[in-house]
Each structure stands twice: as structure tokens, then as C-alpha cells.
Scaffold this motif. Structure first.
Motif, PDB file in Angstrom:
ATOM      1  N   LYS A  45       0.848  -1.186   0.000  1.00 29.82           N
ATOM      2  CA  LYS A  45       0.000   0.000   0.000  1.00 29.82           C
ATOM      3  C   LYS A  45       0.883   1.235   0.000  1.00 29.82           C
ATOM      4  CE  LYS A  45      -4.147  -1.826   2.206  1.00 29.82           C
ATOM      5  NZ  LYS A  45      -5.131  -1.664   3.296  1.00 29.82           N
ATOM      6  N   THR A  60       0.581   5.502   0.445  1.00 30.97           N
ATOM      7  CA  THR A  60      -0.199   6.700   0.753  1.00 30.97           C
ATOM      8  C   THR A  60       0.687   7.913   0.538  1.00 30.97           C
ATOM      9  OG1 THR A  60      -1.558   5.566   2.402  1.00 30.97           O
ATOM     10  CG2 THR A  60      -1.453   7.968   2.534  1.00 30.97           C
ATOM     11  N   ASP A  82       0.784  12.103   0.780  1.00 27.89           N
ATOM     12  CA  ASP A  82       0.116  13.278   1.343  1.00 27.89           C
ATOM     13  C   ASP A  82       1.043  14.478   1.216  1.00 27.89           C
ATOM     14  OD1 ASP A  82      -1.328  15.148   2.705  1.00 27.89           O
ATOM     15  OD2 ASP A  82      -1.081  14.241   4.686  1.00 27.89           O
ATOM     16  N   THR A 117      -4.484   7.056  -1.064  1.00 21.61           N
ATOM     17  CA  THR A 117      -4.002   5.730  -0.686  1.00 21.61           C
ATOM     18  C   THR A 117      -4.388   4.723  -1.756  1.00 21.61           C
ATOM     19  OG1 THR A 117      -4.193   6.224   1.683  1.00 21.61           O
ATOM     20  CG2 THR A 117      -4.154   3.899   1.056  1.00 21.61           C
ATOM     21  N   THR A 144      -3.702   0.500  -3.270  1.00 22.35           N
ATOM     22  CA  THR A 144      -3.187  -0.851  -3.108  1.00 22.35           C
ATOM     23  C   THR A 144      -2.656  -1.329  -4.451  1.00 22.35           C
ATOM     24  OG1 THR A 144      -4.750  -1.364  -1.344  1.00 22.35           O
ATOM     25  CG2 THR A 144      -3.753  -3.220  -2.489  1.00 22.35           C
ATOM     26  N   ALA A 156       4.290   4.005   2.335  1.00 22.22           N
ATOM     27  CA  ALA A 156       3.832   2.817   1.633  1.00 22.22           C
ATOM     28  C   ALA A 156       4.631   1.630   2.115  1.00 22.22           C
ATOM     29  CB  ALA A 156       3.987   2.983   0.121  1.00 22.22           C
TER      30      ALA A 156
END
Length: 399
Positions: free
Chosen positions: A86, A88, A90, A123, A125, A262
Motif C-alpha cells: 500500500k 499513501t 500526502d 491511498t 493498493t 507505503a
């Protein structure tokens, strides 16, 4: 127990260094978008693979120095793997909704250049698989929809299940390209190259251990020593057995959530089944072929023109070094007035920008948690992974 927390300095590791960096040949074919061999390693070196969801405590591992860990990463010869991670991102940006136009008429929603930009926020996957230099696959899972990139021999395919569109391109033409610089031939030489640039700009330490996707890992921690950088730290978890990077965390001096977070939640270093890399466009799918050789030549011409522009007077200049490098561009034209922009665009720009003044005059600093840019009202642009004050100081110095 925590590994040996030895520290080294470098002005070249983990930070942009405009003056001494060897330019890398730009590959224009669609295969450049496919995660290459050692998917985890490449991603960790660029966008990063961060803390995966470890439920157990930190493992007990033998002590290791920062140089030894760098050598371990360099020695990693991972050729096969499959797994899930995963990511993410930001950057502290407001929503782009309504600002990005839909794909141009005639283009494919499966085009990698358009689709992979979604990894720059939110986010996601991803499932990855690799089998040597000729077979890789990456799939972005978004609910019930999937977007896949498949490199198998001379073919690169991309497929968007939501629109039932596919993108195809051949990869021939990359053979025989020579590197622009002789690279270190052993892990020891590579580590020595990194450490040879030791200086006062960077701290590299081994900062403990972690359990990532069931694997024991060391944590390599990279921090700027220079003031003015927006980067707080970069942390890379390295597989203790085979040296493959498993996670990466990039944090900002602003605090809060990491800029990039991640990590692998599952990984297997066995060889994926050959059928993993097979692809045939589904019945009824719209198939778009990639750029032609003529387009390749056009792109090369544009690249050459950009290089000539950035090397000319009034073009791109590099200020500083290491983590506080700032790129300056003199556009030669007054900055556009946001008041004249559409309402939704004006609101977006206003949410990003801070008006500033100084000896240079006045301008606007457009900010994220990582990269900031100062656009002066007379058309000069200063950009870098540095604070607003660092940009203003550079503009005041008239550099």
C-alpha cells in the motif's frame, strides 16, 4: 537489540545535487512506466515503500554499520518476487477534483502517462510481480476496478478494466545503449562512492529493526543536516536476509502524516507463474497503439531543445547544493494574475499560495509539504524541497 547506530555524512545520498549529477538517458517508450526488476528496490529508491503493518515487536538482529547496510542493498540480486503493498501520498495539497481535464479525444484511458499520476495522492493498493528483466507486472486495485501494466518480452500492455480500454507498445530500440558513466562494479565500490562524498549535509544511520510483511529488516535512516530543507527524514527498511528494500517513509519538517507512506503487506521472492505475465485484450476492448518512431524523434528534439534552453543565459540555474538545492528559472514574462483565472482554478491556487515581499519585490509562494516554489511578479521562479524562507532568501540575494 538495536543495530550499531553508526553515522556517515554525504552530500549526494537521498538529496538532489544539481551540480554533479550525471544525466540519465530518458527512455520514451511505455515500458519506462512498468516497475522494473526488483520492484521493491526501485520503488523504495524513488517514491518509497514505507512501514508495512507489522504486528510483532522489533526482531533481534546482528549489529551492522551504515556502510555495511548500503553494501547489502547494493549486493541484492533479487530477480523474482510477487507481493502486495500500500502506498499513501500526502503532499498537503487540496483536492484536484474538477481541475484535471479528462483524457483528450482519441487518447486511451489506459495510457500509463495519464493513469500513473493518480499515485501522487491518496491511498492505493498495488500488486506487483517480477521475473527477471523481461517480465514485470503492476496492478493498481481501486475497489472492484483494476489497472494493470504488463511487460512481457518485447510487448508492454496496459489495461483499464473500468473503461475496457487497452494500451500497447513495443519495446524494441533500447538495446545497445551505453551508460554515460562507468558505474561501480561491486557493492563495496558503490558504497564507497556514496560515502566518498561524505560531508556536512547528510546523516546516515542504522536506526533499529522492524518486521515487514513477515520479514526481518534493518532500518536505514537518512536525515539532512542543513537547515532550510523541508525533509525531516527518509527511512528505508531493508530485508535482513537478501538486502531488498521493503518499505520507505518520507517525513516533512511540518510534521503530521508522512509525505510518502507505503509498505509491503505481503511479499514472496519465489518465481511467479509464467501465466502471470500473459495478456490478451478482452473481446470488445478498445486497443490504442503507442507512439510511433516519428514521435520518438520529435520527443528527442524537444528534449534537446529543453537542454539547450536550460543551459543558456536566462534559463535554468542551480543554487546551493545537497538538500537545500534551489532551481531558478527566469521566464522573462510577468507572472500570470490569478484574478483572471476561472473561479475553481483561482480558489485552488489561492489555497496553495502565500503572498510574500522582500528586496526582490513581491511574489507568491506555492507550497506543499515537500516542494515549494516562489514565483515573483516579474517572472522569476525559485523551486526546491526547501522552506518558504529559504526561497525568499535566495530571491533577496539576487542569485
Amino acid at each position: 537489540m538495536a543495530p550499531n547506530d553508526s553515522t556517515v555524512g554525504t552530500d549526494g545520498a537521498g538529496a538532489p545535487d544539481g551540480a554533479g549529477t550525471t544525466r540519465t538517458a530518458v527512455r520514451r517508450r511505455a515500458s519506462r512506466y512498468v516497475v522494473p526488476v526488483a520492484v521493491a528496490g526501485v520503488a523504495a529508491a524513488t517514491i518509497g515503500l514505507v512501514p508495512a503493518l507489522a504486528a510483532s515487536g522489533d526482531p533481534e538482529l546482528p549489529e551492522i554499520t551504515a556502510q555495511q547496510l548500503i553494501e547489502k542493498i547494493a549486493a541484492s540480486d533479487t530477480q523474482t518476487l510477487s507481493g502486495t503493498f500500500k502506498i499513501t501520498t500526502d503532499l498537503g495539497l487540496p483536492s484536484f477534483a474538477g481541475l484535471i481535464p479528462s483524457a483528450a479525444s482519441g487518447s486511451s484511458s489506459a495510457d500509463p502517462q495519464d493513469r500513473l499520476t493518480q499515485l501522487a495522492s491518496g491511498t492505493h493498493t498495488l500488486r506487483v510481480a517480477a521475473d527477471g528483466p523481461d517480465r514485470q507486472k503492476l496492478t493498481i486495485v481501486d475497489g472492484s476496478d483494476e489497472y494493470s501494466l504488463i511487460h512481457n518480452g518485447d510487448d508492454v500492455w496496459a489495461y483499464d478494466s473500468k473503461s475496457n480500454e487497452a494500451f500497447h507498445e513495443k519495446t524494441e530500440g533500447a538495446k545497445g545503449e551505453a551508460p554515460e558513466k562507468e558505474l561501480p562494479s561491486t557493492p563495496k565500490q558503490l558504497a564507497d562512492e556514496i560515502l566518498k562524498a561524505a560531508g556536512d549535509t547528510t546523516s546516515i544511520t542504522v536506526g533499529g529493526t522492524a518486521k515487514i510483511a513477515g520479514r526481518d529488516a534493518y532500518q536505514l535512516v537518512i536525515k539532512p543536516k542543513q537547515s532550510g530543507s523541508t525533509v525531516e527524514s527518509v527511512k528505508v527498511a531493508v530485508d535482513a536476509r537478501n538486502g531488498t528494500p521493503l518499505k520507505f517513509t518520507l517525513t516533512s519538517v511540518e510534521g503530521g502524516k508522512p509525505v510518502v507512506d507505503a509498505g509491503f503487506t505481503k511479499i514472496d521472492f519465489g518465481r511467479p507463474a509464467a501465466s502471470t505475465f500473459d495478456f490478451e485484450a478482452p473481446k470488445g476492448a478498445k486497443v490504442t497503439e503507442g507512439a510511433s518512431a516519428e514521435h520518438e524523434e520529435e520527443l528527442k528534439g524537444l528534449e534537446k531543445g529543453f537542454e539547450e534552453f536550460t543551459g543558456s543565459k536566462g534559463g535554468l540555474n542551480v543554487i546551493g547544493e545537497g538538500w537545500t538545492t534551489i532551481a531558478k528559472l527566469d521566464t522573462g514574462a510577468p507572472a500570470p494574475k490569478t484574478d483572471e483565472a476561472p473561479a475553481e482554478v483561482k480558489g485552488f491556487l489561492d489555497s496553495l499560495g502565500d503572498r510574500v515581499t522582500g528586496k526582490f519585490g513581491s511574489g507568491t509562494v506555492f507550497k506543499t509539504k515537500l516542494v515549494n516554489a516562489l514565483m515573483t511578479d516579474d517572472g522569476k521562479v525559485y523551486v526546491g524541497a526547501v522552506t518558504k524562507d529559504a526561497l525568499v532568501d535566495a530571491a533577496n540575494a539576487g542569485k
